[in-house]
Design a protein around this motif. Sequence first.
Motif, PDB file in Angstrom:
ATOM      1  N   ARG A  57      -6.353  -3.613   4.372  1.00  0.00           N
ATOM      2  CA  ARG A  57      -7.054  -4.052   5.577  1.00  0.00           C
ATOM      3  C   ARG A  57      -8.330  -3.235   5.783  1.00  0.00           C
ATOM      4  O   ARG A  57      -9.396  -3.800   6.085  1.00  0.00           O
ATOM      5  CB  ARG A  57      -6.141  -3.923   6.792  1.00  0.00           C
ATOM      6  CG  ARG A  57      -6.791  -4.449   8.058  1.00  0.00           C
ATOM      7  CD  ARG A  57      -5.947  -4.211   9.299  1.00  0.00           C
ATOM      8  NE  ARG A  57      -6.605  -4.794  10.461  1.00  0.00           N
ATOM      9  CZ  ARG A  57      -7.617  -4.255  11.105  1.00  0.00           C
ATOM     10  NH1 ARG A  57      -8.098  -3.073  10.707  1.00  0.00           N
ATOM     11  NH2 ARG A  57      -8.177  -4.857  12.134  1.00  0.00           N
ATOM     12  N   HIS A  62      -2.324  -1.182   4.901  1.00  0.00           N
ATOM     13  CA  HIS A  62      -3.371  -0.604   5.739  1.00  0.00           C
ATOM     14  C   HIS A  62      -4.626  -0.288   4.913  1.00  0.00           C
ATOM     15  O   HIS A  62      -5.741  -0.466   5.394  1.00  0.00           O
ATOM     16  CB  HIS A  62      -2.846   0.648   6.454  1.00  0.00           C
ATOM     17  CG  HIS A  62      -1.915   0.304   7.581  1.00  0.00           C
ATOM     18  ND1 HIS A  62      -0.559   0.566   7.544  1.00  0.00           N
ATOM     19  CD2 HIS A  62      -2.140  -0.324   8.762  1.00  0.00           C
ATOM     20  CE1 HIS A  62       0.000   0.119   8.666  1.00  0.00           C
ATOM     21  NE2 HIS A  62      -0.927  -0.418   9.426  1.00  0.00           N
ATOM     22  N   ASP A 109       3.489  -0.503   3.601  1.00  0.00           N
ATOM     23  CA  ASP A 109       2.631  -0.349   4.789  1.00  0.00           C
ATOM     24  C   ASP A 109       1.354   0.412   4.435  1.00  0.00           C
ATOM     25  O   ASP A 109       0.266   0.079   4.907  1.00  0.00           O
ATOM     26  CB  ASP A 109       3.381   0.391   5.900  1.00  0.00           C
ATOM     27  CG  ASP A 109       4.407  -0.506   6.591  1.00  0.00           C
ATOM     28  OD1 ASP A 109       4.415  -1.716   6.308  1.00  0.00           O
ATOM     29  OD2 ASP A 109       5.196   0.018   7.393  1.00  0.00           O
TER      30      ASP A 109
END
Length: 224
Positions: A19, A16, A12
């Motif tokens: 992104r 992130h 995760d």
Amino acid sequence: MGPVPGAREELDRLGHALRAQLVDLIDDLAPGSDLSPLHLAEPEVFDWHDPLRYRYSVGCFTGMRPANVTAADAASRAAALLGSAGWAVATSREEVGGTVRTVAIGRRHGCGIEVRAVDHMTTLWFSGQTPAMALYEPEEFQHPEPLLTPETVTPGYVLCYECDGLGWCHDCGGRGWRPDEARGRVNCPACHRRRVCVICRGAAELAVTDLSPYQRGYYPELGR
Ligand SMILES: [Zn+2]
Ligand SMILES: [Zn+2]
């Protein structure tokens, strides 16, 4: 299947960061783009071999470069932005079928980002992916217990001759797939993902009155 300690958190975190880096690039190179397609849903299975490996990826996000920025400028700007954020960068420029394509590629912590531009269009293509990570510990498959046995079969019924009371597809044990060396998993050729026995459809037993003459041949104890 127990989770691998810390793996989901790490994936995760990488997702992130990936992104956020793509958002920075798109805001700079294709200002005004709608960023909602960059929403990170769930990580996808990238490799179906056990243990399954998952990753986040953005397949192909398109944006428009301003008309006064050339494709080569956009790619070198992408490379500069990635480089200053700590990514190892490579750029290439090649002609394929009359189209001149410039690509900037960045790598960091196992993540990859690619920005592509072509000379005759203002479209820019952004893609990126995290490394693929195992999120769950591998676990030995436990074959299911039979649903019915000679002791529990319903009066007037017989155990299914195909699965012998298992109920589940005996080829795949009810998983619907079988391990495959090349692809990791393939659909079960016996049940085609239905998971249950194809003869009794999961009931594990068959009514004696419904047996065809052929099926009765499996049960000599029933006589003629
Ligand atoms: Zn099966
Ligand atoms: Zn059956």
